[in-house]
Write a protein that holds these residues in place. Structure first.
Motif, PDB file in Angstrom:
ATOM      1  N   GLU A  98       0.860  -1.174   0.000  1.00  0.00           N
ATOM      2  CA  GLU A  98       0.000   0.000   0.000  1.00  0.00           C
ATOM      3  C   GLU A  98       0.895   1.222   0.000  1.00  0.00           C
ATOM      4  OE1 GLU A  98      -3.446   2.228  -0.010  1.00  0.00           O
ATOM      5  OE2 GLU A  98      -3.339   0.040  -0.124  1.00  0.00           O
TER       6      GLU A  98
ATOM      7  N   ARG B 195       1.134   5.546  -0.007  1.00  0.00           N
ATOM      8  CA  ARG B 195       0.457   6.816   0.252  1.00  0.00           C
ATOM      9  C   ARG B 195       1.443   7.941   0.051  1.00  0.00           C
ATOM     10  NH1 ARG B 195      -4.542   6.151   3.207  1.00  0.00           N
ATOM     11  NH2 ARG B 195      -5.155   4.096   2.490  1.00  0.00           N
TER      12      ARG B 195
ATOM     13  N   GLN C  54      -2.511  11.986   4.727  1.00  0.00           N
ATOM     14  CA  GLN C  54      -3.932  12.174   4.957  1.00  0.00           C
ATOM     15  C   GLN C  54      -4.589  10.810   5.053  1.00  0.00           C
ATOM     16  OE1 GLN C  54      -5.680  14.636   1.964  1.00  0.00           O
ATOM     17  NE2 GLN C  54      -5.110  16.509   3.015  1.00  0.00           N
ATOM     18  N   GLN C  55      -5.276  10.582   6.177  1.00  0.00           N
ATOM     19  CA  GLN C  55      -6.042   9.357   6.358  1.00  0.00           C
ATOM     20  C   GLN C  55      -7.453   9.658   5.876  1.00  0.00           C
ATOM     21  OE1 GLN C  55      -6.381   8.042  10.381  1.00  0.00           O
ATOM     22  NE2 GLN C  55      -7.403   6.158   9.825  1.00  0.00           N
TER      23      GLN C  55
ATOM     24  N   SER D 111     -11.406   8.700   4.831  1.00  0.00           N
ATOM     25  CA  SER D 111     -12.475   7.762   5.164  1.00  0.00           C
ATOM     26  C   SER D 111     -12.817   6.956   3.916  1.00  0.00           C
ATOM     27  CB  SER D 111     -13.709   8.508   5.673  1.00  0.00           C
ATOM     28  OG  SER D 111     -14.299   9.238   4.627  1.00  0.00           O
TER      29      SER D 111
ATOM     30  N   TYR E  38     -11.548  13.447   6.325  1.00  0.00           N
ATOM     31  CA  TYR E  38     -10.169  12.993   6.353  1.00  0.00           C
ATOM     32  C   TYR E  38      -9.452  13.681   7.495  1.00  0.00           C
ATOM     33  CZ  TYR E  38      -9.122  17.398   4.033  1.00  0.00           C
ATOM     34  OH  TYR E  38      -9.019  18.720   3.729  1.00  0.00           O
ATOM     35  N   LYS E  39      -8.354  13.058   7.918  1.00  0.00           N
ATOM     36  CA  LYS E  39      -7.553  13.591   9.011  1.00  0.00           C
ATOM     37  C   LYS E  39      -6.084  13.499   8.617  1.00  0.00           C
ATOM     38  CE  LYS E  39     -10.739  11.943  12.537  1.00  0.00           C
ATOM     39  NZ  LYS E  39     -10.951  11.042  13.651  1.00  0.00           N
ATOM     40  N   ASP E  40      -5.315  14.458   9.078  1.00  0.00           N
ATOM     41  CA  ASP E  40      -3.874  14.388   8.890  1.00  0.00           C
ATOM     42  C   ASP E  40      -3.283  13.510   9.983  1.00  0.00           C
ATOM     43  OD1 ASP E  40      -3.831  15.984   6.663  1.00  0.00           O
ATOM     44  OD2 ASP E  40      -3.454  17.824   7.770  1.00  0.00           O
ATOM     45  N   ARG E  41      -2.380  12.614   9.603  1.00  0.00           N
ATOM     46  CA  ARG E  41      -1.696  11.725  10.549  1.00  0.00           C
ATOM     47  C   ARG E  41      -0.199  11.912  10.400  1.00  0.00           C
ATOM     48  NH1 ARG E  41      -5.437  10.293  14.090  1.00  0.00           N
ATOM     49  NH2 ARG E  41      -7.191   9.296  13.100  1.00  0.00           N
TER      50      ARG E  41
ATOM     51  N   ARG F  90      -4.012   9.869  -3.710  1.00  0.00           N
ATOM     52  CA  ARG F  90      -4.032  10.209  -2.297  1.00  0.00           C
ATOM     53  C   ARG F  90      -5.112   9.429  -1.621  1.00  0.00           C
ATOM     54  NH1 ARG F  90      -2.862  15.621   0.243  1.00  0.00           N
ATOM     55  NH2 ARG F  90      -0.751  15.786  -0.380  1.00  0.00           N
TER      56      ARG F  90
END
Length: 151
Positions: A9, A11, A28-29, A31, A47-50, A151
């Motif tokens: 995977e 990203r 960016q995680q 959904s 989405y959330k930044d990780r 992304r």
């Protein structure tokens, strides 16, 4: 291309910091529904930044703000799920069964045995964390202008 055919995977991310021996990469995680064609009309897409701390011996090759590709092999994900979820569940059930059926203990004693077993398991994982970091490591590659990744 998201790397599904190659057994990994991938990203895209941005280098947020470069401490000695590692990289902090912001990804960016997304959904599950962010790829949907009606996401603009839906309120559930998010989405959330990780931030990922990735150990590497080549940290000096990267700069803050540089675009990179973070790659994780599918086998790493399977091993992590096995260690984090499947094994503790099996240990919990096994300890409960041993306490109840073999040792003929009360439910409370069997539950305490199961919890003690989980504590020992997680302490063992913690003791082995240095080795696990090497085997469950993500890889970082600089983003080439010719590469196109989703992304």
């Amino acid at each position: 291309m998201n790397g599904k055919n190659s057994g990994s995977e991938r990203r895209m991310g941005i280098v947020a910091a470069v401490p000695p021996g590692e990289l902090i990469v912001k990804i960016q995680q997304l959904s599950a529904c962010t790829g949907c064609h009606v996401k603009d009309f839906c309120t559930t897409a998010d989405y959330k930044d990780r931030l990922l701390a990735i150990q590497t011996h080549q940290a000096e090759r990267y700069e803050v703000g540089q675009a990179v590709i973070v790659e994780g092999k599918n086998s790493i994900g399977r091993r992590a799920i096995l260690l984090a979820f499947v094994t503790p569940l099996l240990l919990l059930l096994l300890a409960l069964g041993i306490g109840q059926e073999i040792l003929c203990w009360s439910e409370t004693s069997s539950i305490l045995l199961a919890l003690a077993t989980l504590c020992l398991y997680y302490l063992t994982l913690y003791a082995c964390s240095h080795g696990l970091r090497r085997t469950l490591a993500l890889e970082v590659h600089p983003l080439n202008p010719s590469d196109t990744y989703q992304r």
